[in-house]
Design a protein around this motif. Structure first.
Motif, PDB file in Angstrom:
ATOM      1  N   ILE A  48       0.805  -1.232   0.000  1.00 17.37           N
ATOM      2  CA  ILE A  48       0.000   0.000   0.000  1.00 17.37           C
ATOM      3  C   ILE A  48       0.836   1.280   0.000  1.00 17.37           C
ATOM      4  O   ILE A  48       0.285   2.378  -0.078  1.00 17.37           O
ATOM      5  CB  ILE A  48      -0.974   0.031   1.196  1.00 17.37           C
ATOM      6  N   GLY A  49       2.160   1.173   0.096  1.00 14.45           N
ATOM      7  CA  GLY A  49       3.006   2.361   0.084  1.00 14.45           C
ATOM      8  C   GLY A  49       3.468   2.755   1.476  1.00 14.45           C
ATOM      9  O   GLY A  49       2.769   2.526   2.468  1.00 14.45           O
ATOM     10  N   LYS A  59       2.085   6.957  -1.161  1.00 11.61           N
ATOM     11  CA  LYS A  59       0.937   6.269  -0.571  1.00 11.61           C
ATOM     12  C   LYS A  59       0.385   5.198  -1.498  1.00 11.61           C
ATOM     13  O   LYS A  59      -0.766   4.782  -1.384  1.00 11.61           O
ATOM     14  CB  LYS A  59      -0.137   7.280  -0.187  1.00 11.61           C
ATOM     15  N   LYS A  60       1.239   4.787  -2.433  1.00 17.70           N
ATOM     16  CA  LYS A  60       0.914   3.678  -3.320  1.00 17.70           C
ATOM     17  C   LYS A  60       2.131   2.765  -3.401  1.00 17.70           C
ATOM     18  O   LYS A  60       3.264   3.224  -3.200  1.00 17.70           O
ATOM     19  CB  LYS A  60       0.562   4.186  -4.726  1.00 17.70           C
TER      20      LYS A  60
END
Length: 510
Positions: A337-338, A489-490
Motif C-alpha cells: 500500500i506504500g 501512498k501507493k
C-alpha cells in the motif's frame, strides 16, 4: 521471468528460501555490530576503574569507534561496486572479528582505543554493504519485507545491549563484551561464504580520492565536534566549534565538487529522485528524535529511579516487543500500500507514547511507563525501516550501493546530532534545578540523589527535568510528520531499468 508488461504472480512478494538465507547472514552481521555499540556503553564505568583513567579518556572507546564508522562509510558504495558486495561484506566481518579479539585482550587504555577503531572500520562497512546485498537479492517489490528483517537488530540493539552488557560486566568480565563477537563473527563469515550470492565487480570507476579526503575527515570532524557538546555544556569550547566548523567546510566543499565531477564518492544526483529526497529528510528528523529518546530513557531509570544498568535494560524490553510485532507486518504493508500509509500512523503512535513521558515524575507507575514503551515500540516498527524502504524502492539495481551509503551517512550524522541536542537540553535543565554549570548538571543530580537527606527533593527535581526534556523530544518527533505526509501512498513500481531486465535478479549461490 516477470517483466514490466506481465502480471506479477500472486506470491511474487513472498520471501523465498534463498532471500531468507541471505537475510539471516546480513542480520547476524548487523546484530554483532549494533549490539557491540550498546554493550560497550554499559561497560564504560567499569572500564574507567579497570584502567584507572579519566572518563574523558574512556569516552574515546565509544568516540573512536564512531569516528571510524564515519570515516569508512562514504567509501563503502564505491567498494561494493568495485570489489563486489560479498567480498566486501566478508572483509568487514573480518575487520570486526579481529578488532573484537584484540580489544578483549587489550593491556591498556591506549591499545583498547586503537582496537576499537579497527572494529569501527569493519562495523562501518557492515550495514551499508548488508543493506545493498539484501536489496539487490530481493528486488524492488520486496524491499519492504527485507528491510523489516534488517530493522530487527537496529531496533532491538539498544534494548538487548544494556541487558547483555550489564550481565557480562557484573557476572563474567568486561573482556567478554568483546570476546562474545568472536564466535558470532566466525559463524557469520562461514555463512557469508556459503550463502551470499556471488556478484561480479562492475568495471572499475575511477576512485574519487579527492572526495574521500574531503568527506570522510569532514564527517569525522563534524560528528566529533557535535559529540563533545554535552560534556562542555554548549558550543563555546574549542574542541566543539573548531572541529564542527572544519567538518562543515569540508562537507560543503565535497558537495560543491560532487555536483561537478563524474562518479563522485557519494552520488548526489540520487536526490533528484523526489521520493528518495523526502525519505532522507524524514529519516534525518526521525533519527534525531529517536536516538535522543533512546539516550535518556535508560538514564531516567538509572538516575531518578535508582535502577541498575541491567534493570534499566529489562525495563526497556516492552519497546522491543512492540517493534517485533509491527515490523514484519509493516514490511508487508509497505510493499502493498506504500510507505506513507504505514509511516504516518507509526509516528502518531510514537508521539502518543512520548506524550506520556512528558508527564513523568519521581514515582510514576512502572506499568504506565512500560505500556508507553510498548506503544513506542509499535510505532518504531511501523516507521524506521519503512522510511528506508521508501528511499530504496524507486532506485535501480545499479544505484542501490551508493544509496545505501548515503542513507548510512545520514543516519550516523543525524544520530550524533540528536544525541547531542537531547543531552544538552537535559544537562541544561538539570543544571538549572541544582544551580550548577551545564556541564555539571548530571553530576550534581547524581550526588544529590545519593544523599539520603536530599534524595526525595532531588528525585522530584530530576524527574521534572526529564519531563521537560521529553517535551522537546515530542516536538522533534512531531516535526517528522511534515515530510512523512509526502511519502508515497501507493506501492512502488519497479524502476524502468530493472523492469526491463526483469526483477528480482537471479540469485546464484556459492
Amino acid at each position: 521471468m516477470t517483466t514490466a508488461s506481465e502480471p506479477r504472480p500472486a506470491d511474487a512478494g513472498k520471501l523465498d528460501s534463498a532471500v531468507l538465507k541471505v537475510a539471516a547472514v546480513v542480520v547476524l552481521g548487523s546484530v554483532m555490530a549494533i549490539l557491540d555499540t550498546t554493550v560497550v556503553n554499559v561497560a564504560l564505568q567499569a572500564l574507567t576503574l579497570e584502567f584507572e583513567t579519566s572518563f574523558d579518556t574512556i569516552q574515546w572507546i565509544a568516540t573512536g569507534y564512531m569516528l571510524a564508522l564515519a570515516t569508512v562509510i562514504p567509501v563503502t558504495g564505491w567498494a561494493c561496486d568495485r570489489f563486489g558486495t560479498k567480498r566486501l561484506y566478508m572483509l568487514a566481518i573480518t575487520f570486526f572479528l579481529v578488532g573484537s579479539a584484540l580489544a578483549g585482550a587489550a593491556w591498556d587504555i591506549e591499545s583498547l582505543i586503537v582496537f576499537r577503531v579497527l572494529q569501527g572500520l569493519g562495523g562501518g562497512m557492515l550495514m551499508p554493504a548488508g543493506m545493498t546485498i539484501l536489496t539487490k537479492t530481493a528486488g524492488p517489490h520486496r524491499v519492504g519485507r527485507v528491510m523489516a528483517v534488517l530493522g530487527v537488530p537496529m531496533l532491538l540493539g539498544p534494548i538487548g545491549g544494556p541487558i547483555l552488557g550489564g550481565w557480562l560486566v557484573d557476572s563474567v568480565s568486561w573482556r567478554w563484551i568483546f570476546y562474545i563477537n568472536v564466535p558470532i563473527g566466525v559463524v557469520a563469515i562461514l555463512l557469508a561464504w556459503r550463502l551470499l550470492p556471488k556478484d561480479e565487480p562492475r568495471p572499475a570507476e575511477k576512485f574519487d580520492f579527492a572526495g574521500m579526503v574531503m568527506l570522510s575527515p569532514g564527517l569525522a570532524a563534524l560528528i566529533y565536534g557535535v559529540s563533545n557538546i554535552p560534556y562542555h555544556g554548549g558550543v563555546g569550547a574549542t574542541n566543539v566549534w573548531l572541529p564542527g566548523i572544519i567538518g562543515i567546510v569540508l562537507i560543503a566543499a565535497f558537495i560543491v565538487r560532487a555536483l561537478k565531477v563524474a562518479n563522485p564518492l557519494v552520488d548526489l544526483t540520487l536526490f533528484r529522485n523526489r521520493t528518495f529526497s523526502i525519505a532522507m529528510v524524514t529519516m534525518t528528523l526521525f533519527m534525531i528524535a529517536f536516538l535522543g529518546s533512546m539516550l535518556i530513557l535508560p538514564t531516567y531509570f538509572v538516575l531518578v529511579r535508582g535502577e541498575s544498568a541491567l534493570q534499566a535494560g529489562l525495563l526497556l524490553a516492552p519497546q522491543g516487543i512492540g517493534a517485533m510485532i509491527t515490523m514484519p507486518i509493516a514490511g508487508k504493508l509497505v510493499d502493498k500500500i506504500g510507505a506513507g500509509k504505514v509511516v504516518l500512523p507509526g509516528i502518531v503512535l510514537i508521539i502518543a507514547s512520548v506524550a506520556v513521558f512528558t508527564q513523568v515524575g519521581a514515582d510514576t507507575s512502572y506499568l504506565l511507563l512500560m505500556g508507553a514503551l510498548f506503544v513506542m515500540g509499535l510505532g518504531m516498527g511501523m516507521s524506521m525501516m519503512p522510511i528506508s524502504t521508501a528511499a530504496l524502492q524507486t532506485l535501480t539495481q545499479r544505484t542501490v550501493a551508493r544509496a545505501s551509503t548515503a542513507m548510512n551517512i545520514v543516519q550516523q550524522t543525524a544520530g550524533a546530532v540528536g544525541s547531542a541536542i537531547v543531552s544538552i537540553i537535559l544537562a541544561s535543565l538539570l543544571a538549572g534545578k541544582f544551580g550548577v554549570a551545564t556541564s555539571e548538571g548530571q553530576l550534581a543530580a547524581t550526588a544529590a540523589l545519593m544523599n539520603p537527606a536530599t534524595h526525595d527533593a532531588a528525585a522530584v527535581a530530576s524527574a521534572d527535568a526529564f519531563a521537560s526534556t521529553f517535551t522537546w523530544t515530542l516536538v522533534l518527533v512531531a516535526l517528522c510528520l511534515i515530510p512523512a505526509l509526502f511519502l508515497p501512498k501507493k506501492p512502488a513500481l519497479p524502476p524502468e531499468e530493472d523492469a526491463a531486465e526483469g526483477a528480482p535478479p537471479a540469485v546464484m549461490m556459492h
